[in-house]
Design a protein around this motif. Structure first.
Motif, PDB file in Angstrom:
ATOM      1  N   LYS A 126      -7.995  -9.945 -31.205  1.00  0.00           N
ATOM      2  CA  LYS A 126      -9.268 -10.331 -31.816  1.00  0.00           C
ATOM      3  C   LYS A 126      -9.734 -11.719 -31.355  1.00  0.00           C
ATOM      4  CE  LYS A 126     -12.441  -9.168 -34.924  1.00  0.00           C
ATOM      5  NZ  LYS A 126     -12.091  -8.829 -36.307  1.00  0.00           N
ATOM      6  N   ALA A 127      -8.793 -12.569 -30.935  1.00  0.00           N
ATOM      7  CA  ALA A 127      -9.181 -13.940 -30.600  1.00  0.00           C
ATOM      8  C   ALA A 127      -8.153 -14.585 -29.671  1.00  0.00           C
ATOM      9  CB  ALA A 127      -9.325 -14.779 -31.874  1.00  0.00           C
ATOM     10  N   ILE A 128      -8.583 -15.692 -29.060  1.00  0.00           N
ATOM     11  CA  ILE A 128      -7.728 -16.546 -28.241  1.00  0.00           C
ATOM     12  C   ILE A 128      -7.816 -17.955 -28.815  1.00  0.00           C
ATOM     13  CG2 ILE A 128      -7.261 -17.458 -25.921  1.00  0.00           C
ATOM     14  CD1 ILE A 128      -8.983 -15.086 -24.847  1.00  0.00           C
ATOM     15  N   ILE A 129      -6.675 -18.610 -28.960  1.00  0.00           N
ATOM     16  CA  ILE A 129      -6.668 -20.015 -29.368  1.00  0.00           C
ATOM     17  C   ILE A 129      -6.062 -20.858 -28.247  1.00  0.00           C
ATOM     18  CG2 ILE A 129      -5.880 -21.752 -31.010  1.00  0.00           C
ATOM     19  CD1 ILE A 129      -5.752 -19.709 -33.152  1.00  0.00           C
ATOM     20  N   PRO A 130      -6.898 -21.481 -27.419  1.00  0.00           N
ATOM     21  CA  PRO A 130      -6.361 -22.480 -26.488  1.00  0.00           C
ATOM     22  C   PRO A 130      -6.141 -23.788 -27.245  1.00  0.00           C
ATOM     23  CG  PRO A 130      -8.728 -22.255 -26.184  1.00  0.00           C
ATOM     24  CD  PRO A 130      -8.342 -21.283 -27.268  1.00  0.00           C
ATOM     25  N   VAL A 131      -5.024 -24.446 -26.970  1.00  0.00           N
ATOM     26  CA  VAL A 131      -4.722 -25.746 -27.585  1.00  0.00           C
ATOM     27  C   VAL A 131      -4.931 -26.821 -26.518  1.00  0.00           C
ATOM     28  CG1 VAL A 131      -2.987 -27.165 -28.730  1.00  0.00           C
ATOM     29  CG2 VAL A 131      -3.027 -24.681 -29.111  1.00  0.00           C
ATOM     30  N   HIS A 132      -5.770 -27.793 -26.812  1.00  0.00           N
ATOM     31  CA  HIS A 132      -6.037 -28.888 -25.866  1.00  0.00           C
ATOM     32  C   HIS A 132      -4.976 -29.963 -26.071  1.00  0.00           C
ATOM     33  CE1 HIS A 132      -9.589 -26.638 -25.209  1.00  0.00           C
ATOM     34  NE2 HIS A 132     -10.312 -27.129 -26.186  1.00  0.00           N
ATOM     35  N   LEU A 133      -3.823 -29.746 -25.435  1.00  0.00           N
ATOM     36  CA  LEU A 133      -2.645 -30.538 -25.745  1.00  0.00           C
ATOM     37  C   LEU A 133      -2.703 -31.940 -25.142  1.00  0.00           C
ATOM     38  CD1 LEU A 133      -0.113 -29.750 -27.408  1.00  0.00           C
ATOM     39  CD2 LEU A 133       1.093 -29.553 -25.236  1.00  0.00           C
TER      40      LEU A 133
END
Length: 369
Positions: A126-133
């Motif tokens: 349902k979704a993608i969560i990219p983390v801006h690390l």
């Protein structure tokens, strides 16, 4: 010399009079919940992010959770994300009764590797969560292309990356929504917990506003199950004092990072990989994170010399006991697992002094010598 990872005392001494004045405004107004300071900060952060909506919530973890629920993520859904991040990212997915699906990272940036995402998509995604690390945005163009192709939401976890840019675009400008944390250690920190969702999606934003007040609209009428998660008026007042300083603080962090990189590369490049700012990105260096040989031994040595360091993150999420039922094992995400044994973050804050950096660098060189 004693050097902390972060020292907020000097920053407070500079802002003290203005902070106390703002807190007095709040107490004098007697508007303690969702008052004028929350509204102002919501507007300011949304404008900075080039989004139409800002929704202040209780903390950065709730920001992710509420954004997912507002996007319609629910039981049985899957959300693709990175395993190399703070627990809150995957914890929010699980709290939304969805399944975290972990993919490997880009070894250069430590961010999610877009080339690994499409193979992880199923009919339940349902979704993608990219983390801006660490303060640098993930490679958003291919992520957004994949999301568009498969009709997926993208929720950016930007807890560490407020003020960062990707090809001139701001956090939240391209995606369904982005989430921030105002935890005190963040680049824009309160003096307690706080968080925000920013979005150009009016429907998602309206749902988020309803969810944060027990799912009620109008008051005492509940059509969905929500939570009590509102940005506190006093914390918003503190953040409002800090917002005008964020740009200069980011520039100071970038200068400190450049100095670290130059000196370390000149002295011990064979033992250390310094951070890379990818072309067309604006890295705000929430953390200055190295890849190092003999990481644990180096950390112990620096501690003996009075230098604080941190390991973000020693145990990848796919190997955490709480996610054992997902069926991952060591070796599934090799770049993530390699980063977990090599990454070491050095002291980094806007007020860091050159002599403090010189001392850190000197002791790193001493260790490898």
């Amino acid at each position: 010399m004693k050097i902390p990872m972060l020292d907020l005392s000097e920053q407070y001494s500079i802002l003290k009079d203005e902070v106390l004045s703002k807190l007095d405004e709040v107490m004098s107004s007697s508007q303690f919940i969702l008052g004028s300071h929350v509204k102002q900060v919501e507007n300011d952060i949304a404008e900075m992010s080039k989004t139409k909506n800002g929704i202040g919530v209780g903390n950065g973890s709730d920001a992710i959770h509420i954004a997912l629920q507002a996007a319609g993520v629910c039981e049985g859904d899957e959300v693709i994300t990175t395993s190399f991040t703070f627990f809150a990212t995957a914890g929010a997915i699980a709290r939304a009764n969805a399944k975290p699906v972990f993919v490997d990272i880009d070894p250069v940036t430590f961010n999610i590797d877009p080339s690994k995402i499409e193979a992880a998509i199923t009919e339940k995604t349902k979704a993608i969560i990219p983390v801006h690390l660490y303060g640098q945005m993930a490679d958003m163009d291919p992520i957004m292309e994949i999301a568009k192709k498969h009709n997926l939401h993208v929720i950016e976890d930007a807890a560490q990356a407020i003020g960062s840019e990707y090809k001139g675009m701001q956090v939240g400008e391209m995606s369904s929504a982005a989430t921030y944390s105002f935890f005190p250690t963040k680049n824009l920190g309160a003096y307690g917990d706080g968080g925000m969702i920013v979005s150009n999606d009016d429907d998602l934003s309206e749902q988020a506003r309803i969810i944060r007040v027990h799912g009620s609209k109008p008051k005492y009428h509940h059509h969905i199950l929500g939570y009590n998660s509102r940005l506190d008026e006093m914390q918003a007042a503190i953040v409002s004092v800090k917002i005008p300083h964020l740009s200069s603080w980011s520039e100071n962090r970038r200068k400190h990072a450049a100095y670290y990189t130059e000196k370390i590369n000149n002295a011990v490049a064979e033992n250390i990989v310094t951070p890379v700012e990818v072309e067309n990105r604006y890295h705000v260096f929430h953390q200055y994170t190295l890849r190092v040989e003999k990481r644990d031994e180096l950390q112990a040595y620096l501690k003996e010399q009075g230098i604080a360091t941190m390991i973000y993150y020693p145990v990848p999420l796919h190997t955490q006991p709480v996610f054992k039922e997902l069926g991952y094992k060591e070796g599934d995400l090799p770049e993530t697992e390699k980063a977990a044994i090599e990454a070491l973050s050095l002291p980094m804050f806007p007020e860091l002094k050159k002599e403090q950096q010189d001392y850190v660098i000197e002791k790193i060189v001493d260790f490898y010598s």
